[in-house]
Design a protein around this motif. Structure first.
Motif, PDB file in Angstrom:
ATOM      1  N   ASN A   9       0.802  -1.229   0.000  1.00 50.86           N
ATOM      2  CA  ASN A   9       0.000   0.000   0.000  1.00 50.86           C
ATOM      3  C   ASN A   9       0.835   1.278   0.000  1.00 50.86           C
ATOM      4  O   ASN A   9       0.324   2.348   0.355  1.00 50.86           O
ATOM      5  N   PHE A  10       2.096   1.176  -0.400  1.00 53.78           N
ATOM      6  CA  PHE A  10       2.925   2.389  -0.450  1.00 53.78           C
ATOM      7  C   PHE A  10       2.384   3.361  -1.481  1.00 53.78           C
ATOM      8  O   PHE A  10       2.038   2.983  -2.602  1.00 53.78           O
ATOM      9  N   LYS A  11       2.306   4.633  -1.098  1.00 52.98           N
ATOM     10  CA  LYS A  11       1.941   5.710  -2.010  1.00 52.98           C
ATOM     11  C   LYS A  11       2.877   6.884  -1.764  1.00 52.98           C
ATOM     12  O   LYS A  11       3.060   7.300  -0.618  1.00 52.98           O
ATOM     13  N   TRP A  12       3.431   7.407  -2.813  1.00 47.50           N
ATOM     14  CA  TRP A  12       4.341   8.536  -2.675  1.00 47.50           C
ATOM     15  C   TRP A  12       3.656   9.726  -2.003  1.00 47.50           C
ATOM     16  O   TRP A  12       4.235  10.389  -1.136  1.00 47.50           O
ATOM     17  N   SER A  13       2.423  10.001  -2.387  1.00 39.75           N
ATOM     18  CA  SER A  13       1.739  11.175  -1.849  1.00 39.75           C
ATOM     19  C   SER A  13       1.548  11.043  -0.338  1.00 39.75           C
ATOM     20  O   SER A  13       1.733  12.024   0.410  1.00 39.75           O
ATOM     21  N   THR A  14       1.193   9.846   0.126  1.00 40.09           N
ATOM     22  CA  THR A  14       1.006   9.627   1.562  1.00 40.09           C
ATOM     23  C   THR A  14       2.327   9.728   2.297  1.00 40.09           C
ATOM     24  O   THR A  14       2.413  10.342   3.376  1.00 40.09           O
TER      25      THR A  14
END
Length: 265
Positions: free
Chosen positions: A134-139
């Motif tokens: 669930n990695f997201k750059w924005s988060t």
């Protein structure tokens, strides 16, 4: 501090937080402090043999294991030290000898992602969960900007000459007051207890101007007694440093020496 409440969240709630400085480079010292419920470990890489390397990574992991937030004092306004300390998992960076607004801007630039700074990014690091599920750059970048503490040090007369310009730099979360180096810069007796009128006045000025801008203040409590901690909290200090591991080793060895002398006469 529970796992659900980060150091930053606790500071935002207005509660005072407590920690100690770690000079020895000992994993055990950090874990023991965490076991006793302290909020942060001030891990020194300025005056010690600790570098931003595998040794520091082990100290950070020890802090995380024992539920204490690791704050790293770097060697200075060095972009590589700041970025890598945060990528290894530090909760924040403490930067010594900040004297100008230009230095403060450089620290924020290195520590914060855009739009606050220009921190370089890589997902294959602990701070990003190694780009796992669930990695997201924005988060990742938003959370890092919100939770990673940027803590310049006020430890010279030059800082106070430029205090308003420094504190107006966007992205500063906390200022750490260093009474020893401030006293050295002014060539007055070193006074960690801050009973010296000038030193005490500088701390009062720092608290007033920081709090007016929503910036927290860190300061040492020497000697680390309940009475002194209460005085600092009532004065408005948000992060109270209750001594250091070398101090406590000296105190223990002093007691051992006294026992030895009592036996030997």
């Amino acid at each position: 501090m529970t796992e659900k409440e980060t150091l930053t969240q606790k500071l935002r709630s207005g509660k005072p937080t407590f920690g100690m400085t770690m000079y020895s480079g000992s994993n055990a010292a950090i874990e023991i402090a965490g076991n006793w419920g302290l909020d942060f470990a001030f891990i020194d890489a300025e005056h010690t043999a600790v570098n931003v390397d595998l040794h520091l990574e082990k100290l950070i992991l020890s802090a995380k294991l024992s539920g204490i937030a690791p704050l790293i004092r770097t060697r200075g306004t060095i972009e590589w030290d700041i970025r890598k300390s945060l990528e290894l998992g530090a909760a924040g960076v403490i930067i010594p000898q900040v004297n100008t607004a230009e230095q403060a801007k450089a620290i924020v630039r290195a520590a914060k992602f855009p739009p606050l700074g220009r921190r370089g990014g890589d997902a294959s690091v602990r701070a990003a969960g190694f780009a796992g599920p669930n990695f997201k750059w924005s988060t990742y970048t938003q959370t890092a900007n919100e939770e990673s503490l940027v803590i310049p040090m006020a430890e010279s007369y030059e800082f106070f000459d430029n205090i308003d310009a420094i504190l107006d730099v966007q992205g500063i979360d906390v200022i750490n007051f260093g009474p020893a180096d401030y006293s050295l810069s002014r060539q007055i007796p070193i006074d960690y207890s801050m009973s010296n009128q000038e030193v005490n006045e500088r701390l009062d000025e720092l608290i007033e101007k920081c709090h007016a801008r929503g910036i927290k203040v860190m300061a040492p409590c020497i000697p680390p007694t309940p009475e002194n901690a209460i005085k600092l909290a009532e004065k408005g200090v948000d992060m109270i440093i209750l001594g250091n591991d070398v101090m406590f080793l000296n105190q223990g060895c002093q007691r051992a020496s006294e026992a030895m002398k009592a036996v030997n006469g």
